[in-house]
Design an enzyme around this catalytic site. Structure first.
Site, PDB file in Angstrom:
ATOM      1  N   GLY A 239      -3.884  87.701  19.293  1.00 37.54           N
ATOM      2  CA  GLY A 239      -3.608  88.283  17.770  1.00 37.54           C
ATOM      3  C   GLY A 239      -3.346  89.372  17.753  1.00 37.54           C
ATOM      4  N   PRO A 276      -1.979  86.252  23.950  1.00 37.86           N
ATOM      5  CA  PRO A 276      -0.891  86.162  22.733  1.00 37.86           C
ATOM      6  C   PRO A 276      -0.296  84.565  22.441  1.00 37.86           C
ATOM      7  CG  PRO A 276       0.400  87.332  24.714  1.00 37.86           C
ATOM      8  CD  PRO A 276      -1.295  86.867  25.117  1.00 37.86           C
ATOM      9  N   ARG A 278       0.661  83.879  18.658  1.00 37.23           N
ATOM     10  CA  ARG A 278       1.630  84.129  17.134  1.00 37.23           C
ATOM     11  C   ARG A 278       2.746  84.995  17.625  1.00 37.23           C
ATOM     12  NH1 ARG A 278      -0.392  83.273  12.157  1.00 37.23           N
ATOM     13  NH2 ARG A 278      -2.214  83.902  12.780  1.00 37.23           N
ATOM     14  N   ARG A 314       0.913  76.871   6.663  1.00 36.62           N
ATOM     15  CA  ARG A 314       0.236  78.094   6.215  1.00 36.62           C
ATOM     16  C   ARG A 314       0.564  78.659   4.628  1.00 36.62           C
ATOM     17  NH1 ARG A 314       2.438  82.023   8.336  1.00 36.62           N
ATOM     18  NH2 ARG A 314       0.507  83.026   8.425  1.00 36.62           N
ATOM     19  N   TYR A 318      -3.374  79.426   3.528  1.00 39.51           N
ATOM     20  CA  TYR A 318      -3.776  80.983   4.236  1.00 39.51           C
ATOM     21  C   TYR A 318      -3.056  81.991   3.033  1.00 39.51           C
ATOM     22  CZ  TYR A 318      -4.235  79.296   8.965  1.00 39.51           C
ATOM     23  OH  TYR A 318      -4.867  78.867  10.073  1.00 39.51           O
ATOM     24  N   CYS A 346       2.096  65.535  -3.630  1.00 42.38           N
ATOM     25  CA  CYS A 346       2.287  65.175  -5.547  1.00 42.38           C
ATOM     26  C   CYS A 346       0.504  66.169  -5.440  1.00 42.38           C
ATOM     27  CB  CYS A 346       1.457  63.936  -5.413  1.00 42.38           C
ATOM     28  SG  CYS A 346       2.826  62.758  -5.564  1.00 42.38           S
TER      29      CYS A 346
HETATM   30  C1  LIG Z   1      -6.219  81.566  18.206  1.00 42.93           C
HETATM   31  C2  LIG Z   1      -6.145  82.362  19.445  1.00 42.93           C
HETATM   32  C3  LIG Z   1      -5.496  83.026  20.162  1.00 42.93           C
HETATM   33  C4  LIG Z   1      -4.298  83.461  19.716  1.00 42.93           C
HETATM   34  O1  LIG Z   1      -4.572  84.543  18.720  1.00 42.93           O
HETATM   35  P1  LIG Z   1      -2.769  84.429  18.079  1.00 42.93           P
HETATM   36  O2  LIG Z   1      -3.419  85.477  17.069  1.00 42.93           O
HETATM   37  O3  LIG Z   1      -2.063  83.644  18.135  1.00 42.93           O
HETATM   38  O4  LIG Z   1      -1.926  85.496  19.419  1.00 42.93           O
HETATM   39  C5  LIG Z   1      -6.202  83.237  21.564  1.00 42.93           C
HETATM   40  N1  LIG Z   1      -7.344  83.283  22.034  1.00 42.93           N
HETATM   41  C6  LIG Z   1      -7.740  82.301  21.507  1.00 42.93           C
HETATM   42  C7  LIG Z   1      -9.181  81.835  22.046  1.00 42.93           C
HETATM   43  C8  LIG Z   1      -7.792  81.950  20.018  1.00 42.93           C
HETATM   44  O5  LIG Z   1      -8.591  80.835  19.322  1.00 42.93           O
END
Ligand SMILES: *Cc1c(COP(=O)(O)O)cnc(C)c1O
Length: 421
Positions: A239, A276, A278, A314, A318, A346
């Site tokens: 996250g 991790p 992203r 994206r 979002y 389109c």
């Molecule tokens: C999506 C997800 C992640 C990765 O999240 P990032 O924001 O990409 O780091 C890690 N664990 C779980 C359970 C997820 O669903």
């Protein structure tokens, strides 16, 4: 820090000019930097080097086999959320005992597949799922390690579609119910409780929600231990966010995130897992595209590029922002013009940025969408019968196509017209 910089007037991926990749592979195309991937993975490892740990790359952020192989060779574990991702991790050479299986809807078949192939742990998201896993494992004569994903009811302060740690999200079991569910788990055959799992959302730009969630996990660890459960492993999810705008203040660094982990759960003697996605791959990739037309509208100009929402979803999904930069540096110095950057699909949602301030670009010019390595290619589709976008991996002065653009013949061959038509 990434490895996409201007050299001799041209934007390069490490030592390879993006003009060369465009000429050889065509556009649109994703381009990843191996050095950036390596650097980001190592930052997480260093952030946890004070304890026994495993950094499990979240495969859903970028599941290309070459990317996974690069991660695996660095010693990464993998966090998978489907049978398909599990197979990808195995195909990239990741041993089962480094694969964690997350996700709210694991089927009995996916469970069986992972138990047969080897698994580090299942992260359980509900009681019905726990019962199914118990019966699948018991029927195979296996005892599988589990962590139970708790929902700490913490506001991750991120986009609502990627927040997962509030009580009204579908993820995990309420932390208030955790002691009861752990007691049930302990009594079930085929399961061995090893830890606690939590993941509160994606693109977090503040450490406070992590601190709140991990503090609750620490309290729960103590409570469960007092109740006789052996909790030896904490999976703290992923996250941590990345900077998507060059002019914004950057989110906290992995080392600062590691410090929060140390301060909240560091004294429990648990092995730490993090997931991790992203943060490792986001800024390690760009989407390279070419301008098709500059269209002058009424009071508004449109830059129509050959990448579209099917290649990079994206912004449409979002309202996400990706910095758009010209590949030719000379254009950076030119006077700016306001335009909407759009793809050829389109739908009005096929807009990358409204009112972008960009230099005078023309048909044939190349542009790069920055920070596109995570949740980019993995979400791509063939909407509008546009071939699935290819991917390229750069390392130093060489590059390889790690997923080729399908030909139209291949695309058509996937459909079947029934005999009776
Ligand atoms: C999506 C997800 C992640 C990765 O999240 P990032 O924001 O990409 O780091 C890690 N664990 C779980 C359970 C997820 O669903």
């Amino acid at each position: 820090m990434d490895h996409f910089t201007y050299r001799d007037g041209t934007l390069c991926a490490e030592d390879v000019p993006l003009t060369q990749i465009a000429a050889e592979v065509g556009t649109p195309v994703y381009v990843y930097s191996a050095a950036t991937l390596t650097r980001h993975f190592n930052l997480f490892r260093q952030a946890l080097d004070w304890t026994d740990h495993l950094v499990c790359f979240a495969v859903k952020a970028n599941s290309n086999l070459a990317v996974l192989k690069l991660m695996a060779d660095l010693g990464a574990g993998m966090d998978v959320v489907s049978g398909g991702e599990y197979l990808r991790a195995k195909a990239a050479g990741v041993p089962g005992n480094r694969i964690v299986f997350s996700g709210v809807g694991k089927t009995a078949q996916e469970m069986r597949q992972a138990i047969e192939g080897g698994i580090r742990q299942f992260n359980i998201e509900s009681e019905p799922e726990m019962l199914v896993l118990s019966s699948v494992a018991a029927s195979m004569g296996a005892e599988v390690p589990i962590a139970i994903r708790v929902n700490p009811d913490v506001d991750a302060k991120t986009h609502e579609k990627i927040a997962t740690g509030k009580s009204d999200n579908k993820f995990g079991i309420p932390i208030s119910k955790a002691r009861q569910v752990y007691a049930e788990a302990a009594a079930l055959p085929g399961l061995k409780v090893v830890g606690i799992d939590v993941h509160i959302g994606s693109q977090l730009t503040d450490l406070e929600p992590f601190r709140l969630a991990y503090t609750k996990v620490a309290e729960l660890t103590r409570a469960l231990r007092a109740g006789g459960h052996e909790i030896s492993r904490l999976d703290l999810g992923g996250g941590l966010g990345i900077p998507y705008r060059r002019d914004n203040t950057a989110p906290p660094l992995p080392i600062e995130y590691g410090q929060v982990i140390r301060e909240t759960v560091g004294d429990l003697g648990c092995e730490i897992e993090i997931e991790p996605g992203r943060n490792i791959v986001g800024n390690a990739g760009i989407l390279l595209a070419q301008v098709i037309y500059l269209k002058e509208g009424e009071g508004r100009d449109f830059l129509i590029v050959d990448a579209a929402m099917n290649d990079l979803l994206r912004p449409a999904m979002y309202n996400a922002h990706h910095d758009i930069v010209p590949v030719a540096q000379a254009e950076l110095g030119a006077s700016l013009r306001e335009m909407d950057v759009v793809g050829p699909i389109c739908e009005s949602g096929d807009t990358f940025e409204k009112g972008a301030q960009l230099p005078q670009l023309q048909s044939g010019d190349l542009v790069a969408f920055r920070s596109a390595g995570a949740y980019g290619a993995v979400m791509a589709s063939e909407y509008n019968s546009r071939p699935l976008v290819p991917e390229v991996l750069v390392s130093g002065d060489h590059f390889a196509v790690i997923r080729a653009r399908p030909s139209f013949e291949e695309m058509l061959a996937r459909d079947t017209i029934p005999e009776w038509l």
